[in-house]
Motif scaffolding. Structure first.
Motif, PDB file in Angstrom:
ATOM      1  N   ARG A 227      19.162  21.171  -5.279  1.00 15.76           N
ATOM      2  CA  ARG A 227      19.557  20.599  -6.699  1.00 15.76           C
ATOM      3  C   ARG A 227      17.955  19.966  -6.785  1.00 15.76           C
ATOM      4  NH1 ARG A 227      23.796  18.161  -8.714  1.00 15.76           N
ATOM      5  NH2 ARG A 227      24.669  17.419  -6.697  1.00 15.76           N
ATOM      6  N   PHE A 228      17.866  18.489  -6.174  1.00 19.35           N
ATOM      7  CA  PHE A 228      16.797  17.218  -6.395  1.00 19.35           C
ATOM      8  C   PHE A 228      15.710  17.569  -5.635  1.00 19.35           C
ATOM      9  CE2 PHE A 228      20.234  14.120  -7.313  1.00 19.35           C
ATOM     10  CZ  PHE A 228      21.048  14.539  -7.859  1.00 19.35           C
ATOM     11  N   THR A 229      14.273  17.499  -6.443  1.00 21.99           N
ATOM     12  CA  THR A 229      13.239  17.265  -5.546  1.00 21.99           C
ATOM     13  C   THR A 229      12.502  16.418  -5.871  1.00 21.99           C
ATOM     14  OG1 THR A 229      12.995  19.658  -6.639  1.00 21.99           O
ATOM     15  CG2 THR A 229      11.096  18.856  -5.985  1.00 21.99           C
ATOM     16  N   VAL A 230      12.466  15.605  -4.836  1.00 19.00           N
ATOM     17  CA  VAL A 230      11.690  14.792  -4.879  1.00 19.00           C
ATOM     18  C   VAL A 230       9.561  14.772  -4.479  1.00 19.00           C
ATOM     19  CG1 VAL A 230      11.839  14.418  -1.871  1.00 19.00           C
ATOM     20  CG2 VAL A 230      11.139  12.324  -2.874  1.00 19.00           C
TER      21      VAL A 230
ATOM     22  N   THR B  32       0.919  -1.444   0.238  1.00 20.30           N
ATOM     23  CA  THR B  32       0.114   0.241   0.108  1.00 20.30           C
ATOM     24  C   THR B  32       0.803   0.853  -0.006  1.00 20.30           C
ATOM     25  OG1 THR B  32      -1.329  -1.271   1.379  1.00 20.30           O
ATOM     26  CG2 THR B  32      -1.766   1.262   0.916  1.00 20.30           C
ATOM     27  N   PHE B  33       0.752   1.546  -1.078  1.00 17.01           N
ATOM     28  CA  PHE B  33       2.286   2.600  -1.616  1.00 17.01           C
ATOM     29  C   PHE B  33       1.520   4.180  -0.514  1.00 17.01           C
ATOM     30  CE2 PHE B  33       5.360   5.055  -3.985  1.00 17.01           C
ATOM     31  CZ  PHE B  33       4.713   6.406  -4.338  1.00 17.01           C
ATOM     32  N   ASP B  34       0.433   4.170  -0.694  1.00 13.09           N
ATOM     33  CA  ASP B  34       0.264   6.097   0.479  1.00 13.09           C
ATOM     34  C   ASP B  34       0.188   6.036   1.567  1.00 13.09           C
ATOM     35  OD1 ASP B  34      -3.435   5.929  -0.207  1.00 13.09           O
ATOM     36  OD2 ASP B  34      -1.868   4.651   0.847  1.00 13.09           O
ATOM     37  N   ILE B  35       0.592   4.095   2.516  1.00 11.18           N
ATOM     38  CA  ILE B  35       1.683   4.324   4.027  1.00 11.18           C
ATOM     39  C   ILE B  35       2.239   4.116   3.916  1.00 11.18           C
ATOM     40  CG2 ILE B  35      -1.212   3.767   4.026  1.00 11.18           C
ATOM     41  CD1 ILE B  35       0.203   1.004   4.845  1.00 11.18           C
ATOM     42  N   PHE B  36       3.667   4.462   3.158  1.00 19.25           N
ATOM     43  CA  PHE B  36       4.954   4.531   3.447  1.00 19.25           C
ATOM     44  C   PHE B  36       5.742   5.460   3.373  1.00 19.25           C
ATOM     45  CE2 PHE B  36       5.151   0.425   4.837  1.00 19.25           C
ATOM     46  CZ  PHE B  36       4.167  -0.424   4.584  1.00 19.25           C
ATOM     47  N   ASP B  37       6.548   5.736   4.070  1.00 13.87           N
ATOM     48  CA  ASP B  37       7.919   7.363   3.372  1.00 13.87           C
ATOM     49  C   ASP B  37       8.293   6.144   2.534  1.00 13.87           C
ATOM     50  OD1 ASP B  37       8.146   8.330   6.842  1.00 13.87           O
ATOM     51  OD2 ASP B  37       6.174   8.384   5.223  1.00 13.87           O
ATOM     52  N   MET B  38       8.684   7.217   1.775  1.00 11.84           N
ATOM     53  CA  MET B  38       9.810   6.566   0.194  1.00 11.84           C
ATOM     54  C   MET B  38      10.909   7.096   0.281  1.00 11.84           C
ATOM     55  SD  MET B  38       8.196   4.167  -0.599  1.00 11.84           S
ATOM     56  CE  MET B  38       8.889   4.206  -2.796  1.00 11.84           C
ATOM     57  N   SER B  39      12.195   6.968  -0.282  1.00 11.97           N
ATOM     58  CA  SER B  39      13.605   7.524  -0.484  1.00 11.97           C
ATOM     59  C   SER B  39      13.579   7.164  -1.783  1.00 11.97           C
ATOM     60  CB  SER B  39      14.512   7.271   0.851  1.00 11.97           C
ATOM     61  OG  SER B  39      14.398   5.890   1.152  1.00 11.97           O
ATOM     62  N   TRP B  40      14.465   8.242  -1.658  1.00 12.34           N
ATOM     63  CA  TRP B  40      15.779   7.651  -2.782  1.00 12.34           C
ATOM     64  C   TRP B  40      17.176   7.581  -2.379  1.00 12.34           C
ATOM     65  CZ3 TRP B  40      14.818   6.609  -7.707  1.00 12.34           C
ATOM     66  CH2 TRP B  40      13.578   6.807  -8.419  1.00 12.34           C
TER      67      TRP B  40
ATOM     68  N   SER C 292      17.726  11.396  -0.230  1.00  9.26           N
ATOM     69  CA  SER C 292      16.235  12.396  -0.186  1.00  9.26           C
ATOM     70  C   SER C 292      15.522  11.517   0.147  1.00  9.26           C
ATOM     71  CB  SER C 292      15.921  12.626  -1.617  1.00  9.26           C
ATOM     72  OG  SER C 292      15.491  12.248  -2.894  1.00  9.26           O
ATOM     73  N   ALA C 293      14.175  11.470   0.441  1.00  9.09           N
ATOM     74  CA  ALA C 293      13.241  10.848   1.449  1.00  9.09           C
ATOM     75  C   ALA C 293      11.453  12.618   1.745  1.00  9.09           C
ATOM     76  CB  ALA C 293      13.207  10.556   2.704  1.00  9.09           C
ATOM     77  N   ILE C 294      10.502  11.656   1.629  1.00  8.49           N
ATOM     78  CA  ILE C 294       9.561  11.353   1.334  1.00  8.49           C
ATOM     79  C   ILE C 294       8.237  11.500   2.353  1.00  8.49           C
ATOM     80  CG2 ILE C 294       8.386  10.729  -0.964  1.00  8.49           C
ATOM     81  CD1 ILE C 294       7.071  13.497  -1.147  1.00  8.49           C
ATOM     82  N   ASN C 295       7.521  12.145   3.147  1.00  9.12           N
ATOM     83  CA  ASN C 295       6.466  11.745   3.692  1.00  9.12           C
ATOM     84  C   ASN C 295       5.681  10.753   2.781  1.00  9.12           C
ATOM     85  OD1 ASN C 295       5.723  14.133   3.713  1.00  9.12           O
ATOM     86  ND2 ASN C 295       4.059  13.794   5.229  1.00  9.12           N
ATOM     87  N   THR C 296       3.996  10.144   3.470  1.00 11.68           N
ATOM     88  CA  THR C 296       3.072  10.198   2.828  1.00 11.68           C
ATOM     89  C   THR C 296       1.870  10.513   2.169  1.00 11.68           C
ATOM     90  OG1 THR C 296       2.201  10.239   4.966  1.00 11.68           O
ATOM     91  CG2 THR C 296       3.307   7.897   5.045  1.00 11.68           C
ATOM     92  N   ASP C 297       2.258  12.266   2.832  1.00 12.60           N
ATOM     93  CA  ASP C 297       1.848  12.225   1.262  1.00 12.60           C
ATOM     94  C   ASP C 297       1.730  13.574   0.750  1.00 12.60           C
ATOM     95  OD1 ASP C 297      -0.016  14.777   3.654  1.00 12.60           O
ATOM     96  OD2 ASP C 297       2.271  14.673   3.606  1.00 12.60           O
ATOM     97  N   GLY C 298       3.611  13.808   0.550  1.00 14.09           N
ATOM     98  CA  GLY C 298       4.083  14.992   0.079  1.00 14.09           C
ATOM     99  C   GLY C 298       4.679  15.513   1.000  1.00 14.09           C
ATOM    100  N   ALA C 299       3.939  16.109   1.834  1.00 13.60           N
ATOM    101  CA  ALA C 299       3.801  17.462   2.621  1.00 13.60           C
ATOM    102  C   ALA C 299       5.139  17.666   2.956  1.00 13.60           C
ATOM    103  CB  ALA C 299       2.802  18.066   3.619  1.00 13.60           C
ATOM    104  N   TYR C 300       6.265  16.573   3.679  1.00 13.18           N
ATOM    105  CA  TYR C 300       7.154  16.747   3.642  1.00 13.18           C
ATOM    106  C   TYR C 300       8.413  16.149   2.741  1.00 13.18           C
ATOM    107  CZ  TYR C 300       4.497  18.281   8.405  1.00 13.18           C
ATOM    108  OH  TYR C 300       4.304  18.712   8.792  1.00 13.18           O
ATOM    109  N   THR C 301       9.355  16.855   2.548  1.00 13.08           N
ATOM    110  CA  THR C 301      10.794  16.347   2.342  1.00 13.08           C
ATOM    111  C   THR C 301      12.251  16.441   2.992  1.00 13.08           C
ATOM    112  OG1 THR C 301      10.807  18.009   0.365  1.00 13.08           O
ATOM    113  CG2 THR C 301       9.830  16.355  -0.173  1.00 13.08           C
ATOM    114  N   TYR C 302      12.718  15.328   2.834  1.00 10.74           N
ATOM    115  CA  TYR C 302      14.547  15.363   3.216  1.00 10.74           C
ATOM    116  C   TYR C 302      15.593  15.776   2.243  1.00 10.74           C
ATOM    117  CZ  TYR C 302      10.725  15.393   7.054  1.00 10.74           C
ATOM    118  OH  TYR C 302       9.245  15.365   7.343  1.00 10.74           O
ATOM    119  N   TYR C 303      16.439  16.208   2.280  1.00  9.65           N
ATOM    120  CA  TYR C 303      17.651  16.016   1.663  1.00  9.65           C
ATOM    121  C   TYR C 303      18.986  15.986   2.372  1.00  9.65           C
ATOM    122  CZ  TYR C 303      13.652  17.300  -1.355  1.00  9.65           C
ATOM    123  OH  TYR C 303      13.320  17.878  -2.575  1.00  9.65           O
TER     124      TYR C 303
END
Length: 115
Positions: free
Chosen positions: A66-69, A27-35, A48-59
């Motif tokens: 330079r990069f946007t997740v 279930t994709f939308d209940i997991f944070d994701m990262s590169w 980089s990482a992003i939280n479940t709804d895309g509201a928070y990103t980390y680099y």
């Protein structure tokens, strides 16, 4: 868990690429994701990482500014927009479930930055 990365290629320094990661098997939308990336002869580097709804990103400092997740939960897809690419960005890029870049990864997509 299945993760399929795409969008890599060869680009000149200063160029841009957008990577995609198609996710399935969970279930994709209940997991944070990262590169995560791995340069030739080096260990994995979390970028980089992003939280479940895309509201928070980390680099990582190496890519910040330079990069946007981002993500599209309706399409079960994660993205990485990469601008101002440098030769040191050359690596295999992987997406990962969770914010820490932990395995399992997909097969990766190769980004080569060279003139």
């Amino acid at each position: 868990v299945q993760l399929v990365e795409s969008g890599g290629g060869m680009v000149q320094p200063g160029g841009s690429l957008t990577l995609s990661c198609a996710a399935s098997g969970f279930t994709f939308d209940i997991f944070d994701m990262s590169w995560v990336r791995q340069a030739p002869g080096k260990g994995p580097e979390w970028t980089s990482a992003i939280n479940t709804d895309g509201a928070y990103t980390y680099y990582a400092d190496s890519v910040k500014g330079r990069f946007t997740v981002s993500r599209d939960n309706a399409k079960n897809t994660l993205y990485l927009q990469m601008n101002s690419l440098k030769p040191e960005d050359t690596a295999l890029y992987y997406c990962a479930r969770g914010s820490g870049g932990d395995r399992p990864w997909g097969q990766g997509t190769l980004v080569t930055v060279s003139s």
